[in-house]
Design an enzyme around this catalytic site. Structure first.
Site, PDB file in Angstrom:
ATOM      1  N   TYR A 278      -3.034  -1.142  10.187  1.00  0.00           N
ATOM      2  CA  TYR A 278      -2.660  -1.121   8.825  1.00  0.00           C
ATOM      3  C   TYR A 278      -1.190  -0.692   8.386  1.00  0.00           C
ATOM      4  O   TYR A 278      -0.673  -1.244   7.756  1.00  0.00           O
ATOM      5  CB  TYR A 278      -3.715  -0.459   8.161  1.00  0.00           C
ATOM      6  CG  TYR A 278      -3.977  -0.735   6.635  1.00  0.00           C
ATOM      7  CD1 TYR A 278      -4.581  -1.829   6.266  1.00  0.00           C
ATOM      8  CD2 TYR A 278      -3.185   0.249   5.947  1.00  0.00           C
ATOM      9  CE1 TYR A 278      -4.788  -2.076   4.963  1.00  0.00           C
ATOM     10  CE2 TYR A 278      -3.437   0.015   4.446  1.00  0.00           C
ATOM     11  CZ  TYR A 278      -4.285  -0.909   4.073  1.00  0.00           C
ATOM     12  OH  TYR A 278      -4.055  -1.159   2.807  1.00  0.00           O
TER      13      TYR A 278
ATOM     14  N   SER B 190       0.937  -1.207  -0.152  1.00  0.00           N
ATOM     15  CA  SER B 190       0.232  -0.085  -0.196  1.00  0.00           C
ATOM     16  C   SER B 190       0.757   1.128   0.017  1.00  0.00           C
ATOM     17  O   SER B 190       2.125   1.248   0.355  1.00  0.00           O
ATOM     18  CB  SER B 190      -0.734  -0.146   1.294  1.00  0.00           C
ATOM     19  OG  SER B 190      -1.474   1.306   1.571  1.00  0.00           O
TER      20      SER B 190
HETATM   21  P1  NAD Z   1     -11.242  -6.297  -0.679  1.00  0.00           P
HETATM   22  O1  NAD Z   1     -11.873  -6.345   0.557  1.00  0.00           O
HETATM   23  O2  NAD Z   1     -12.102  -5.849  -1.955  1.00  0.00           O
HETATM   24  O3  NAD Z   1     -10.760  -7.862  -0.819  1.00  0.00           O
HETATM   25  C1  NAD Z   1     -10.019  -8.407  -0.007  1.00  0.00           C
HETATM   26  C2  NAD Z   1      -9.896 -10.101  -0.058  1.00  0.00           C
HETATM   27  O4  NAD Z   1      -9.291 -10.763   0.845  1.00  0.00           O
HETATM   28  C3  NAD Z   1     -11.277 -10.664  -0.417  1.00  0.00           C
HETATM   29  O5  NAD Z   1     -11.142 -11.500  -1.432  1.00  0.00           O
HETATM   30  C4  NAD Z   1     -11.635 -11.306   0.904  1.00  0.00           C
HETATM   31  O6  NAD Z   1     -12.428 -12.297   0.941  1.00  0.00           O
HETATM   32  C5  NAD Z   1     -10.249 -11.597   1.186  1.00  0.00           C
HETATM   33  N1  NAD Z   1     -10.031 -11.783   2.880  1.00  0.00           N
HETATM   34  C6  NAD Z   1     -10.432 -11.436   3.597  1.00  0.00           C
HETATM   35  N2  NAD Z   1     -10.148 -12.048   4.928  1.00  0.00           N
HETATM   36  C7  NAD Z   1      -9.572 -13.182   4.604  1.00  0.00           C
HETATM   37  C8  NAD Z   1      -9.268 -14.437   5.244  1.00  0.00           C
HETATM   38  N3  NAD Z   1      -9.132 -14.486   6.675  1.00  0.00           N
HETATM   39  N4  NAD Z   1      -8.640 -15.421   4.592  1.00  0.00           N
HETATM   40  C9  NAD Z   1      -8.611 -15.269   3.192  1.00  0.00           C
HETATM   41  N5  NAD Z   1      -8.876 -14.278   2.597  1.00  0.00           N
HETATM   42  C10 NAD Z   1      -9.685 -13.233   3.222  1.00  0.00           C
HETATM   43  O7  NAD Z   1     -10.012  -5.340  -0.707  1.00  0.00           O
HETATM   44  P2  NAD Z   1      -9.019  -4.689  -1.668  1.00  0.00           P
HETATM   45  O8  NAD Z   1      -9.254  -3.437  -1.732  1.00  0.00           O
HETATM   46  O9  NAD Z   1      -8.956  -5.428  -2.919  1.00  0.00           O
HETATM   47  O10 NAD Z   1      -7.535  -4.982  -0.883  1.00  0.00           O
HETATM   48  C11 NAD Z   1      -6.672  -5.956  -1.326  1.00  0.00           C
HETATM   49  C12 NAD Z   1      -5.548  -5.595  -0.705  1.00  0.00           C
HETATM   50  O11 NAD Z   1      -4.973  -4.401  -1.336  1.00  0.00           O
HETATM   51  C13 NAD Z   1      -5.443  -5.624   0.721  1.00  0.00           C
HETATM   52  O12 NAD Z   1      -4.280  -6.071   1.073  1.00  0.00           O
HETATM   53  C14 NAD Z   1      -5.486  -3.943   1.019  1.00  0.00           C
HETATM   54  O13 NAD Z   1      -4.793  -3.753   2.178  1.00  0.00           O
HETATM   55  C15 NAD Z   1      -4.722  -3.394  -0.405  1.00  0.00           C
HETATM   56  N6  NAD Z   1      -4.792  -2.306  -0.770  1.00  0.00           N
HETATM   57  C16 NAD Z   1      -5.883  -1.773  -1.121  1.00  0.00           C
HETATM   58  C17 NAD Z   1      -6.162  -0.489  -1.531  1.00  0.00           C
HETATM   59  C18 NAD Z   1      -7.368  -0.003  -1.677  1.00  0.00           C
HETATM   60  O14 NAD Z   1      -7.631   1.386  -1.970  1.00  0.00           O
HETATM   61  N7  NAD Z   1      -8.621  -0.738  -2.011  1.00  0.00           N
HETATM   62  C19 NAD Z   1      -5.096   0.416  -1.447  1.00  0.00           C
HETATM   63  C20 NAD Z   1      -4.021   0.002  -1.065  1.00  0.00           C
HETATM   64  C21 NAD Z   1      -3.784  -1.437  -0.597  1.00  0.00           C
END
Ligand code: NAD
Length: 273
Positions: free
Chosen positions: A168, A155
């Site tokens: 986080y 991130s």
């Molecule tokens: P999201 O909530 O859409 O997806 C998260 C995924 O993780 C889902 O498939 C969920 O089922 C899975 N998950 C949650 N708990 C779990 C568990 N216990 N075991 C297995 N799988 C599990 O989130 P996202 O926005 O797509 O985020 C994905 C990654 O990207 C994360 O690591 C997040 O920190 C990072 N990220 C997101 C953003 C953003 O703006 N969306 C920015 C920077 C980093």
């Protein structure tokens, strides 16, 4: 001395043909975007994550139509053993693991004095611990095959902090430290390990934190989006899961062999400030 040249014979239409990719947290958001892009590039896919069974079956069918092998593993990555098993059972079934994308993550937003201890522990376990356990399980096979691509979805919060996100930010800084360490340990084995550092990407994770952020800061929804989320992002737009998928395909492919231990910001200029 012969200088190495990149083999370009298979790199354009399906650059990842025949590779096996495990993507954690790929039932939603960024992980799903990366899984779709890797499948489009020809990789066989192991999906993982939470969600309703019929929705996951629909995703498996959708990706299979790209002509690749797709399976789903419901491993709960909060548990160290399940995280390691996700990788070892993929290796048992396919005889290989070429690409590992550590993407599963959760968020909680609260001032540190009120931060629930169980949320702190869950965020460390999933956002940081699971990546350690999957990498630990995957590296021996990658090293034996003299090929591996580990992509950690970190991130912008691996590079800079924001208030109210102590767990986080700490976990994501940890993911970057893990990325650099693995990169050094595996550098002579044909294995690379890199971190993608997105700014804000419009996914369910972001949607879910709007309410919490509004409460913590006493703002309404529009103010959170414009004045908090995109406040630091100079281009004033959310990144897309397709942009991140394309980057993952590049990092997994032959032209990225010398990119190792890098933190690649996809944040519209946020961390340039
Ligand atoms: P999201 O909530 O859409 O997806 C998260 C995924 O993780 C889902 O498939 C969920 O089922 C899975 N998950 C949650 N708990 C779990 C568990 N216990 N075991 C297995 N799988 C599990 O989130 P996202 O926005 O797509 O985020 C994905 C990654 O990207 C994360 O690591 C997040 O920190 C990072 N990220 C997101 C953003 C953003 O703006 N969306 C920015 C920077 C980093």
């Amino acid at each position: 001395m012969d200088f190495p040249a990149t083999d370009t014979s298979t790199t354009f239409a399906k650059p990842l043909s025949g590779k096996l990719a495990v993507i954690t947290g790929s039932t939603s958001g960024i992980g799903l975007g990366i899984a779709r892009a890797l499948a489009e590039a020809g990789a066989n896919i192991v999906l993982n994550g939470l969600g309703p069974v019929d929705e996951i079956e629909r995703l498996v069918a959708e990706l299979s139509r790209m002509g690749v092998e797709v399976s789903f593993d419901p491993a709960n990555l909060m548990l160290a053993e399940s995280a390691a098993n996700l990788v070892s059972s993929a290796i048992d079934r396919h005889g290989r693991i070429d690409i590992l994308v550590n993407n599963a993550g959760i968020q909680h937003v609260a001032p540190i004095e009120e931060f629930p201890i169980e949320k702190w522990e869950a965020i460390q376990a999933l956002n940081l611990g699971a990546a350690f356990h999957t990498i630990r399980a995957a590296l021996p096979d990658m090293k034996a095959a003299s090929f591996g691509r580990i992509i950690n979805v970190a991130s912008a919060h691996a590079l800079v902090a924001s208030p109210f996100k102590s767990a986080y930010v700490a976990a994501k800084h940890g993911v970057l430290g893990l990325t650099k360490t693995v990169a050094l340990e595996a550098a002579r084995d044909g294995v690379t390990c890199n971190a993608i550092c997105p700014g804000y990407v419009w996914t369910p994770l972001v949607e879910a934190q709007i309410e919490d952020t509004a409460r913590a800061r006493g703002l309404d929804r529009t103010q959170v989006i414009e004045d908090v989320l995109l406040a630091a992002q100079p281009n004033k737009r959310f990144a897309t899961v397709e942009e991140l998928g394309a980057l993952a395909v590049f990092l997994a492919g032959p032209f990225a062999a010398s990119i190792n231990g890098a933190a690649i910001a996809v944040d519209g200029g946020w961390t340039a400030q």
